[in-house]
Scaffold this active site. Structure first.
Site, PDB file in Angstrom:
ATOM      1  N   HIS A 256      -1.851  -8.288  13.341  1.00 57.05           N
ATOM      2  CA  HIS A 256      -1.960  -9.567  12.643  1.00 57.05           C
ATOM      3  C   HIS A 256      -2.723 -10.599  13.495  1.00 57.05           C
ATOM      4  O   HIS A 256      -3.656 -11.249  13.018  1.00 57.05           O
ATOM      5  CB  HIS A 256      -0.560 -10.073  12.285  1.00 57.05           C
ATOM      6  CG  HIS A 256      -0.539 -11.450  11.717  1.00 57.05           C
ATOM      7  ND1 HIS A 256      -1.078 -11.741  10.495  1.00 57.05           N
ATOM      8  CD2 HIS A 256      -0.070 -12.625  12.225  1.00 57.05           C
ATOM      9  CE1 HIS A 256      -0.932 -13.041  10.259  1.00 57.05           C
ATOM     10  NE2 HIS A 256      -0.328 -13.593  11.295  1.00 57.05           N
TER      11      HIS A 256
ATOM     12  N   ASN B 205      -1.754 -22.449   8.901  1.00 56.87           N
ATOM     13  CA  ASN B 205      -2.561 -21.365   8.329  1.00 56.87           C
ATOM     14  C   ASN B 205      -3.967 -21.314   8.914  1.00 56.87           C
ATOM     15  O   ASN B 205      -4.793 -20.521   8.454  1.00 56.87           O
ATOM     16  CB  ASN B 205      -2.666 -21.531   6.809  1.00 56.87           C
ATOM     17  CG  ASN B 205      -1.350 -21.263   6.128  1.00 56.87           C
ATOM     18  OD1 ASN B 205      -0.537 -20.504   6.640  1.00 56.87           O
ATOM     19  ND2 ASN B 205      -1.117 -21.893   4.995  1.00 56.87           N
TER      20      ASN B 205
ATOM     21  N   HIS C 209      -5.862 -12.932   6.941  1.00 56.06           N
ATOM     22  CA  HIS C 209      -5.128 -12.113   5.963  1.00 56.06           C
ATOM     23  C   HIS C 209      -6.080 -11.235   5.145  1.00 56.06           C
ATOM     24  O   HIS C 209      -5.753 -10.090   4.819  1.00 56.06           O
ATOM     25  CB  HIS C 209      -4.323 -13.000   5.011  1.00 56.06           C
ATOM     26  CG  HIS C 209      -3.060 -13.539   5.631  1.00 56.06           C
ATOM     27  ND1 HIS C 209      -2.344 -14.575   5.086  1.00 56.06           N
ATOM     28  CD2 HIS C 209      -2.391 -13.180   6.740  1.00 56.06           C
ATOM     29  CE1 HIS C 209      -1.289 -14.834   5.836  1.00 56.06           C
ATOM     30  NE2 HIS C 209      -1.296 -13.991   6.855  1.00 56.06           N
TER      31      HIS C 209
ATOM     32  N   LYS D 248      10.585 -18.698   6.786  1.00 52.32           N
ATOM     33  CA  LYS D 248       9.848 -17.866   5.817  1.00 52.32           C
ATOM     34  C   LYS D 248      10.200 -16.416   6.082  1.00 52.32           C
ATOM     35  O   LYS D 248      10.010 -15.911   7.190  1.00 52.32           O
ATOM     36  CB  LYS D 248       8.344 -18.031   6.017  1.00 52.32           C
ATOM     37  CG  LYS D 248       7.733 -19.185   5.289  1.00 52.32           C
ATOM     38  CD  LYS D 248       6.217 -18.965   5.302  1.00 52.32           C
ATOM     39  CE  LYS D 248       5.464 -20.195   4.941  1.00 52.32           C
ATOM     40  NZ  LYS D 248       4.013 -19.987   5.077  1.00 52.32           N
TER      41      LYS D 248
ATOM     42  N   ARG E 262      23.598 -13.098  -2.333  1.00 51.30           N
ATOM     43  CA  ARG E 262      22.950 -14.406  -2.511  1.00 51.30           C
ATOM     44  C   ARG E 262      22.809 -15.190  -1.220  1.00 51.30           C
ATOM     45  O   ARG E 262      22.693 -16.411  -1.225  1.00 51.30           O
ATOM     46  CB  ARG E 262      23.683 -15.263  -3.546  1.00 51.30           C
ATOM     47  CG  ARG E 262      23.628 -14.658  -4.920  1.00 51.30           C
ATOM     48  CD  ARG E 262      24.061 -15.631  -5.984  1.00 51.30           C
ATOM     49  NE  ARG E 262      24.109 -14.937  -7.251  1.00 51.30           N
ATOM     50  CZ  ARG E 262      25.113 -14.163  -7.629  1.00 51.30           C
ATOM     51  NH1 ARG E 262      26.173 -14.021  -6.867  1.00 51.30           N
ATOM     52  NH2 ARG E 262      25.070 -13.535  -8.777  1.00 51.30           N
TER      53      ARG E 262
HETATM   54  N1  LIG Z   1       7.649 -15.490   8.740  1.00 50.57           N
HETATM   55  C1  LIG Z   1       6.643 -16.083   9.303  1.00 50.57           C
HETATM   56  O1  LIG Z   1       6.540 -17.315   9.311  1.00 50.57           O
HETATM   57  C2  LIG Z   1       5.610 -15.246   9.971  1.00 50.57           C
HETATM   58  C3  LIG Z   1       4.690 -15.819  10.851  1.00 50.57           C
HETATM   59  C4  LIG Z   1       3.793 -14.998  11.526  1.00 50.57           C
HETATM   60  C5  LIG Z   1       3.819 -13.625  11.327  1.00 50.57           C
HETATM   61  N2  LIG Z   1       4.715 -13.100  10.459  1.00 50.57           N
HETATM   62  C6  LIG Z   1       4.765 -11.651  10.224  1.00 50.57           C
HETATM   63  O2  LIG Z   1       5.062 -10.989  11.449  1.00 50.57           O
HETATM   64  C7  LIG Z   1       4.547  -9.675  11.372  1.00 50.57           C
HETATM   65  C8  LIG Z   1       3.897  -9.307  12.684  1.00 50.57           C
HETATM   66  O3  LIG Z   1       4.879  -9.346  13.693  1.00 50.57           O
HETATM   67  P1  LIG Z   1       4.663  -8.569  15.060  1.00 50.57           P
HETATM   68  O4  LIG Z   1       3.305  -8.815  15.542  1.00 50.57           O
HETATM   69  O5  LIG Z   1       5.824  -8.933  15.908  1.00 50.57           O
HETATM   70  O6  LIG Z   1       4.677  -7.037  14.623  1.00 50.57           O
HETATM   71  P2  LIG Z   1       5.813  -5.884  14.563  1.00 50.57           P
HETATM   72  O7  LIG Z   1       7.099  -6.453  14.188  1.00 50.57           O
HETATM   73  O8  LIG Z   1       5.232  -4.821  13.743  1.00 50.57           O
HETATM   74  O9  LIG Z   1       5.909  -5.396  16.066  1.00 50.57           O
HETATM   75  C9  LIG Z   1       4.802  -4.779  16.650  1.00 50.57           C
HETATM   76  C10 LIG Z   1       5.193  -3.479  17.348  1.00 50.57           C
HETATM   77  O10 LIG Z   1       5.851  -3.788  18.564  1.00 50.57           O
HETATM   78  C11 LIG Z   1       7.057  -3.052  18.677  1.00 50.57           C
HETATM   79  N3  LIG Z   1       7.960  -3.882  19.475  1.00 50.57           N
HETATM   80  C12 LIG Z   1       8.664  -4.958  19.094  1.00 50.57           C
HETATM   81  N4  LIG Z   1       9.272  -5.509  20.150  1.00 50.57           N
HETATM   82  C13 LIG Z   1       8.953  -4.749  21.217  1.00 50.57           C
HETATM   83  C14 LIG Z   1       9.266  -4.838  22.596  1.00 50.57           C
HETATM   84  N5  LIG Z   1       9.997  -5.848  23.102  1.00 50.57           N
HETATM   85  N6  LIG Z   1       8.756  -3.888  23.412  1.00 50.57           N
HETATM   86  C15 LIG Z   1       7.973  -2.892  22.946  1.00 50.57           C
HETATM   87  N7  LIG Z   1       7.626  -2.780  21.657  1.00 50.57           N
HETATM   88  C16 LIG Z   1       8.126  -3.712  20.809  1.00 50.57           C
HETATM   89  C17 LIG Z   1       7.477  -2.795  17.270  1.00 50.57           C
HETATM   90  O11 LIG Z   1       8.285  -1.650  17.209  1.00 50.57           O
HETATM   91  C18 LIG Z   1       6.143  -2.602  16.550  1.00 50.57           C
HETATM   92  O12 LIG Z   1       5.716  -1.271  16.688  1.00 50.57           O
HETATM   93  C19 LIG Z   1       3.610  -9.645  10.206  1.00 50.57           C
HETATM   94  O13 LIG Z   1       4.203  -8.902   9.171  1.00 50.57           O
HETATM   95  C20 LIG Z   1       3.459 -11.090   9.796  1.00 50.57           C
HETATM   96  O14 LIG Z   1       3.264 -11.256   8.407  1.00 50.57           O
HETATM   97  C21 LIG Z   1       5.603 -13.874   9.789  1.00 50.57           C
HETATM   98 ZN   LIG Z   2       0.065 -15.635  11.827  1.00 51.89          ZN
END
Ligand SMILES: NC(=O)c1ccc[n+]([C@@H]2O[C@H](COP(=O)([O-])OP(=O)(O)OC[C@H]3O[C@@H](n4cnc5c(N)ncnc54)[C@H](O)[C@@H]3O)[C@@H](O)[C@H]2O)c1
Ligand SMILES: [Zn+2]
Length: 363
Positions: free
Chosen positions: A265, A245, A252, A143, A121
Site C-alpha cells: 500500500h 488522502n 489506490h 475506519k 452490533r
Molecule cells: N483504516 C485505515 O484508516 C487505514 C489506513 C491506512 C491503511 N489501511 C489499510 O492497511 C492495510 C495495509 O496494512 P499493512 O501495511 O500493515 O499490511 P499487512 O497488515 O498486510 O501487513 C504486512 C505484512 O507484514 C506482516 N507483519 C505484520 N506485523 C509484522 C511484524 N511485526 N513482523 C513481521 N511481519 C509482520 C503481516 O503478516 C503481513 O504479511 C491496507 O489494507 C490498507 O487499506 C487502513
Molecule cells: Zn494509506
C-alpha cells in the site's frame, strides 16, 4: 524514553493512543485504566502470533483466551475472512461485554475492527498495531473494513477503538520492504502537515532502517499526533480528514489496477504522492520546490516496483471507481507549500494522464 499519550476525540468516546518502546509490557494496566476489564480475545495472524504472541500471552498472563488466528495480507482482507472471525467468536461464546484485541498490521486491524463493529452490533476494540503502516495510520481513526472484488475498502464502518497501543519494539521483525512501505505514509504526514518529518527521514535514514528506537519512536509519535489531530476534528471525513488522502487517489488506482499484487500500500502511495505533486504543479498549486522535495525523499528511500508496463487508461479508470469521487467529480488533494494541502474539485482526465506520465506511465 517515557511513553507518549495522545488523546483522540470520537463521537463514541475519546480514546488514547499510547506510543513507546516497551509499552506493550504495560497492557494489563492500560486495559485496566480504560475500564476494559481483565479478559480479552486476541485476534491475529499466524505469522504475527508466531513472532509476538508468546510475549503478549506472557504479558497478559491468564487474562486472555486462546487467540483467534486468521490469514492477513491484502488478498485475505475479505468478508469471507471476517466470516471466520464471527464463527470463532460465536464458538468461544463472546458476548457484548467482549473486548477484542487486534494484533497485527493494517489488514488485521481493518478486518478485526470490522468484525468488532458488526459482531452483536458492536463490541469494544483495542488496536495493537505491529507494522509501521498500522502504527502511524490505520490503527487510529476508527475506519474499519474489507475489500470487495470490485474495489478496495468498499465495505466498512466507523468503529473507533477504545485504546491503541503502538510499541515500536514490535517492528523489529518487519521485513525491510514492509518497514519502508510504512515510512511512505510518514512522508505523507510530512508533506501535509510537518515538513520536519521529511528532514528527519532524510537525515536519520540509516538509523531508522536499523530500527533504532530512539529515532523510530519520535517519528511514530509525531505521525500519530498528526493523524489523531485530523480525525479528532473530522471524524467522518466531511472535510479536513480528506487531506490524509494525499497520494491515495492514484495510489489506490495503482493497487487496484494491479489486482493488489504488485505494490505494498505505501509503495503505491509513494507513486501517488509523486503523481499528486506533478498534477498540483500543472494546476499551479504545487511549487516546484515542493515537487522536488517529494520526489527526492521518495527516491532516497529505495526502489519502487515498476509501473512502465501499466496503461494510463486503466489506471485512470480505476481512479474513477475510488471513493473520492463525490457526485461524479474527482476530489484530489494537492500539496501547496510543504506542510499545507489544498483540494482540487475539477480534475480532468488530461490532468490525471499528465500526472501518470510524470511517474512513468506512458502507455
Ligand atoms: N483504516 C485505515 O484508516 C487505514 C489506513 C491506512 C491503511 N489501511 C489499510 O492497511 C492495510 C495495509 O496494512 P499493512 O501495511 O500493515 O499490511 P499487512 O497488515 O498486510 O501487513 C504486512 C505484512 O507484514 C506482516 N507483519 C505484520 N506485523 C509484522 C511484524 N511485526 N513482523 C513481521 N511481519 C509482520 C503481516 O503478516 C503481513 O504479511 C491496507 O489494507 C490498507 O487499506 C487502513
Ligand atoms: Zn494509506
Amino acid at each position: 524514553m517515557a511513553a507518549t499519550r495522545i488523546e483522540v476525540a470520537a463521537s463514541a468516546g475519546a480514546y488514547p493512543v499510547i506510543v513507546g518502546a516497551g509499552v506493550l509490557d504495560t497492557l494489563p494496566q492500560l486495559l485496566d485504566d480504560e475500564h476494559l476489564g481483565a479478559h480479552c480475545i486476541i485476534i491475529s495472524s499466524p505469522l504475527v502470533w508466531e513472532l509476538h504472541g508468546r510475549r503478549l500471552a506472557r504479558i497478559l498472563k491468564g487474562q486472555a483466551r486462546q487467540p483467534i488466528l486468521v490469514p492477513d495480507g491484502e488478498r485475505s482482507k475479505t468478508l469471507q475472512t471476517v466470516g471466520r472471525i464471527y464463527e470463532a467468536l460465536i464458538k468461544v461464546g463472546a458476548d457484548r461485554s467482549a473486548v477484542i484485541v487486534a494484533l497485527g498490521g493494517g489488514v488485521i486491524g481493518d478486518m478485526v475492527g470490522f468484525a468488532a463493529a458488526t459482531y452483536l452490533r458492536g463490541v469494544r476494540l483495542v488496536q495493537v498495531p505491529t507494522t509501521v503502516m498500522a502504527q502511524v495510520d490505520s490503527a487510529i481513526g476508527g475506519k474499519v473494513g474489507v475489500n470487495h472484488p470490485l474495489g478496495k475498502n468498499l465495505i466498512g464502518a466507523f468503529h473507533p477503538p477504545k485504546l491503541v497501543v503502538a510499541d515500536p519494539l514490535l517492528l523489529a521483525t518487519l521485513p525491510r520492504r514492509e518497514f519502508r512501505a510504512g515510512l511512505y505514509e510518514v512522508i505523507k504526514y510530512g508533506v501535509i502537515a510537518a515538513p520536519s518529518l521529511l528532514e528527519r527521514i532524510h537525515s536519520r535514514r540509516a538509523a531508522l532502517f536499523n530500527h533504532d528506537e530512539e529515532e523510530l519512536e519520535p517519528i511514530i509519535a509525531e505521525s500519530c499526533r498528526i493523524k489523531a489531530a485530523v480525525v479528532s476534528r473530522d471524524e467522518l471525513e466531511s472535510g479536513l480528514r480528506r487531506t490524509l488522502n494525499f497520494g491515495h487517489t492514484v495510489g489506490h488506482a495503482l493497487e487496484a489496477s494491479t489486482d493488489y499484487r504488485r505494490f505494498r500500500h505505501g509503495e503505491a502511495v509513494a507513486y501517488g504522492m509523486m503523481a499528486a505533486a506533478a498534477l498540483g504543479n500543472r494546476r499551479g498549486v504545487t511549487p516546484p520546490a515542493t515537487v522536488a522535495a517529494i520526489n527526492h525523499v521518495v527516491a532516497e528511500l529505495g526502489p519502487l516496483p515498476p509501473v512502465s508496463d501499466l496503461h494510463a487508461s486503466d489506471v485512470l479508470a480505476a481512479t474513477k471507481r475510488d471513493k473520492k469521487v463525490v457526485s461524479g467529480t474527482l476530489h484530489f488533494v494537492a500539496a501547496a507549500e510543504l506542510g499545507l494541502t489544498t483540494e482540487l474539485t475539477d480534475v480532468s482526465d488530461k490532468d490525471v494522464k499528465h500526472a501518470l506520465k510524470a511517474i512513468g506511465i506512458r502507455k
